[in-house]
Design a protein around this motif. Structure first.
Motif, PDB file in Angstrom:
ATOM      1  N   ASN A  86       0.819  -1.219   0.000  1.00 25.06           N
ATOM      2  CA  ASN A  86       0.000   0.000   0.000  1.00 25.06           C
ATOM      3  C   ASN A  86       0.845   1.257   0.000  1.00 25.06           C
ATOM      4  OD1 ASN A  86      -2.815  -0.764   0.094  1.00 25.06           O
ATOM      5  ND2 ASN A  86      -2.233  -1.826   1.995  1.00 25.06           N
ATOM      6  N   PHE A  87       0.559   2.146  -0.949  1.00 25.99           N
ATOM      7  CA  PHE A  87       1.179   3.469  -0.961  1.00 25.99           C
ATOM      8  C   PHE A  87       0.194   4.439  -0.321  1.00 25.99           C
ATOM      9  CE2 PHE A  87       4.972   2.765  -3.562  1.00 25.99           C
ATOM     10  CZ  PHE A  87       4.698   1.527  -4.096  1.00 25.99           C
ATOM     11  N   LYS A  88       0.250   4.558   1.009  1.00 29.48           N
ATOM     12  CA  LYS A  88      -0.718   5.398   1.744  1.00 29.48           C
ATOM     13  C   LYS A  88      -0.531   6.861   1.392  1.00 29.48           C
ATOM     14  CE  LYS A  88      -1.145   2.415   5.845  1.00 29.48           C
ATOM     15  NZ  LYS A  88      -0.640   1.232   5.091  1.00 29.48           N
ATOM     16  N   ASN A  89       0.723   7.319   1.454  1.00 32.77           N
ATOM     17  CA  ASN A  89       1.013   8.723   1.158  1.00 32.77           C
ATOM     18  C   ASN A  89       2.164   8.795   0.179  1.00 32.77           C
ATOM     19  OD1 ASN A  89      -0.750   9.873   3.310  1.00 32.77           O
ATOM     20  ND2 ASN A  89       0.653   8.715   4.616  1.00 32.77           N
ATOM     21  N   SER A  90       2.120   9.805  -0.706  1.00 35.66           N
ATOM     22  CA  SER A  90       3.271   9.998  -1.589  1.00 35.66           C
ATOM     23  C   SER A  90       4.396  10.617  -0.757  1.00 35.66           C
ATOM     24  CB  SER A  90       2.892  10.892  -2.759  1.00 35.66           C
ATOM     25  OG  SER A  90       2.597  12.182  -2.279  1.00 35.66           O
ATOM     26  N   ILE A  91       5.624  10.440  -1.202  1.00 31.76           N
ATOM     27  CA  ILE A  91       6.801  10.865  -0.441  1.00 31.76           C
ATOM     28  C   ILE A  91       7.436  12.043  -1.165  1.00 31.76           C
ATOM     29  CG2 ILE A  91       9.057  10.130   0.418  1.00 31.76           C
ATOM     30  CD1 ILE A  91       7.977   7.268   0.507  1.00 31.76           C
ATOM     31  N   PRO A  92       7.312  13.270  -0.628  1.00 30.57           N
ATOM     32  CA  PRO A  92       7.782  14.448  -1.360  1.00 30.57           C
ATOM     33  C   PRO A  92       9.304  14.511  -1.455  1.00 30.57           C
ATOM     34  CG  PRO A  92       6.519  15.084   0.596  1.00 30.57           C
ATOM     35  CD  PRO A  92       6.709  13.611   0.652  1.00 30.57           C
ATOM     36  N   TYR A  93       9.776  15.117  -2.535  1.00 33.29           N
ATOM     37  CA  TYR A  93      11.194  15.397  -2.738  1.00 33.29           C
ATOM     38  C   TYR A  93      11.761  16.131  -1.520  1.00 33.29           C
ATOM     39  CZ  TYR A  93      15.015  18.450  -4.226  1.00 33.29           C
ATOM     40  OH  TYR A  93      16.193  19.151  -4.289  1.00 33.29           O
ATOM     41  N   GLY A  94      12.917  15.689  -1.039  1.00 33.34           N
ATOM     42  CA  GLY A  94      13.601  16.406   0.037  1.00 33.34           C
ATOM     43  C   GLY A  94      13.313  15.883   1.441  1.00 33.34           C
ATOM     44  N   THR A  95      12.337  14.973   1.590  1.00 35.64           N
ATOM     45  CA  THR A  95      12.081  14.457   2.938  1.00 35.64           C
ATOM     46  C   THR A  95      13.059  13.332   3.274  1.00 35.64           C
ATOM     47  OG1 THR A  95      10.372  13.074   1.925  1.00 35.64           O
ATOM     48  CG2 THR A  95       9.622  15.005   3.128  1.00 35.64           C
ATOM     49  N   ILE A  96      13.191  13.095   4.578  1.00 40.75           N
ATOM     50  CA  ILE A  96      13.958  11.953   5.072  1.00 40.75           C
ATOM     51  C   ILE A  96      13.008  10.763   5.122  1.00 40.75           C
ATOM     52  CG2 ILE A  96      15.099  11.007   7.120  1.00 40.75           C
ATOM     53  CD1 ILE A  96      15.963  13.905   7.781  1.00 40.75           C
ATOM     54  N   VAL A  97      13.481   9.584   4.689  1.00 43.97           N
ATOM     55  CA  VAL A  97      12.643   8.389   4.820  1.00 43.97           C
ATOM     56  C   VAL A  97      13.406   7.320   5.582  1.00 43.97           C
ATOM     57  CG1 VAL A  97      11.323   8.813   2.726  1.00 43.97           C
ATOM     58  CG2 VAL A  97      13.386   7.433   2.590  1.00 43.97           C
ATOM     59  N   GLU A  98      12.667   6.543   6.381  1.00 48.11           N
ATOM     60  CA  GLU A  98      13.271   5.398   7.062  1.00 48.11           C
ATOM     61  C   GLU A  98      12.534   4.144   6.633  1.00 48.11           C
ATOM     62  OE1 GLU A  98      13.747   5.742  11.316  1.00 48.11           O
ATOM     63  OE2 GLU A  98      15.165   4.071  11.273  1.00 48.11           O
TER      64      GLU A  98
END
Lengths: 141, 141, 141, 141, 141, 141
Positions: free
Chosen positions: C76-88
């Motif tokens: 599931n892709f609940k939320n899109s991940i914006p350019y420039g954010t940190i992801v874990e």
């Protein structure tokens, strides 16, 4: 394909026509940000890399032997390819010699939100079939 | 495609059938060394990346609107994909809902020096059409 | 973890609990420009590639044997991940069968200039342990 | 952390200790073929790239401001990192100055089929917080 | 180069001076979008990767033996490198010890539409020559 | 360079000769595993990408204007480039027209553990200078 008519009998020729049809290779891609130059269009070098990969697959599929790129002909960049467009790279066998295979490669751009499509880049790539010691061998047995 | 028969009249349906045919997307590649895991087979993550790109292009070509991946279904890795093989990734529209588009993606492997070809990976990807504020909109007008 | 309770005695089970804890795998990244699609959010295919790599490491760390991805569940892709954010990206063993290992993978996004954190993507990946001929073997000895 | 004791009161210091703990950043990876040099070990430049990314995330998480790398200290390559091993890159805040942040980064290697683990690379990276015009600003308000 | 004067006779020294001159290595690049961080400047980690590759080539060209990076000295990021500029990475042998080779690497930025050029990054990289078992050997025979 | 003699007076010509000398561009690289095809030699497409980047920098440095690749001439792959060798890509202005710039690019291979050096690939790339609307403009004012 006169050349072919002269050097092969009817039966083989038909196989070749069929091989040519079967070996056509297509690659559809989107121009993402990691592929563009500092003018926001596809970096020409990436276009050339895609064309060579598609030509290499087309050539391999045609003769099912180890092939190497020996040269390219003139490659025309008719239109620049803007960031975000869909592109289709198409490789086709153009001429079959005894030891030299000519592959024609075209890149078409397609607007994402319309179906407008136009040719952007075109060129020919030349391949030779080689043995394990990279010595040239016949394209067809 | 019963769903479609119920929700659209004959004329629109025919356009859809045509759109589905037109939006089919193919990407042929060779498994080079920068794509393999430490078992000398294609890294599964690369296969998933290719499938998502092909699915995204197929969905975009079908509705010609901005689309986003909302989920994937189960994805089966039937066979591992050895280093050096040719692979073809094929995306097709599988089902058209009012706001949800199902794209089926298959990866076929093809031996370089024979024409043996078999399915290696298959799965479905789901897309929604969105406006510029990423709010869901109708797939078809 | 009933399954485990049934098939292993207390002592082994405790080792497993410990192995599960030890095998948890984390990967923190920043969404740079070479990773985004043409909507300025993380390309879904890259997210899937990261998830598969993290799942693969988690599975390897758990059984310390050669493992291969056999399938994924729904992702599931609940939320899109914006350019420039940190992801874990976090991988955890979810279920241990005799020959099948279920790894749960989650992607969290974290704003760079606040500590807001939310789940963006989640899915399960399935692995089998194999011998050098890629034949399935027991996960645990 | 004497420096901190001198410049901040008890309450702020505790927040800092907590911020340091929270900002610790881990990235676990596998050394695939696209990452190795021609000695079949991890290309040193890739190790440095990973360390800088982890250090950058650690620094950003600590002060939640725009940060830039100003320099590195000596970086030691204690052991080469063989192809196929699992590596964990760990970033920790080492010292907090008024305008300069020191991040310690270590790379550990972990054998895939045992749990042997040893330090391979270590070094410090220095960051400054800057405003939108890249002028240095205080790390902490 | 006093050190050298002490340990080698005139003739060898001249060869060394010549080897140093010959081994100088230059790499000119453009900062494309796939290389920048989220501040629109070159990602520091990429700069370090380029510097290590150039240093490695310089060291290999100097002693024509298998070399490995053993450490780096302090690396200064004097100026950030904006997206779209031309950069030149230059590697030179700085000091020749019996078993340790010091390579100085500088990155210069060059504006695309003027010829303004300034130093952006500088640091030293240290290499050892090793045999096939990665045991240190003499740099020069 | 007769053409130049005809269209420019002595003084400008000398500047051009100097510009040509200044704009020569070199890129030295090592052929790592992420760059090779499935014959363990440099993937032809990567060679073309490097040549285009070097040609683009050479053209930009010569006229200090926005330039775009309009075409390539025939590109010869004289020798394949084995994995692990050092390569140097060299770009030089070959001919200066009123609106068309010809850049010659050569790739030389250099054995790592000897100084043997030979030409592997050669071809010409053609550039036009364009304004912000990508309309062709004069190369030289």
């Amino acid at each position: 394909m006169q050349i072919i008519l002269l050097i092969f009998d009817k039966k083989i020729e038909m196989n070749i026509e069929e091989q040519i049809k079967k070996s056509e290779t297509r690659q559809v891609k989107v121009v993402f940000k990691n592929l563009i130059n500092d003018h926001n269009t596809l970096f020409g070098g990436i276009a050339l890399q895609w064309m060579d990969e598609v030509a290499y697959i087309t050539a391999t599929r045609f003769c099912r032997k180890k092939v190497v790129t020996t040269s390219t002909g003139k490659i025309n960049f008719k239109n620049s390819i803007p960031y975000g467009t869909i592109v289709e790279i198409i490789g086709k066998v153009a001429k079959v010699g005894a030891v030299k295979l000519e592959i024609n490669v075209q890149i078409f751009t397609e607007e994402k939100y319309s179906s407008l499509r136009e040719k952007a880049v075109e060129g020919n790539f030349y391949f030779a079939a080689v043995d394990d010691n990279n010595q040239p061998i016949k394209l067809l047995d």
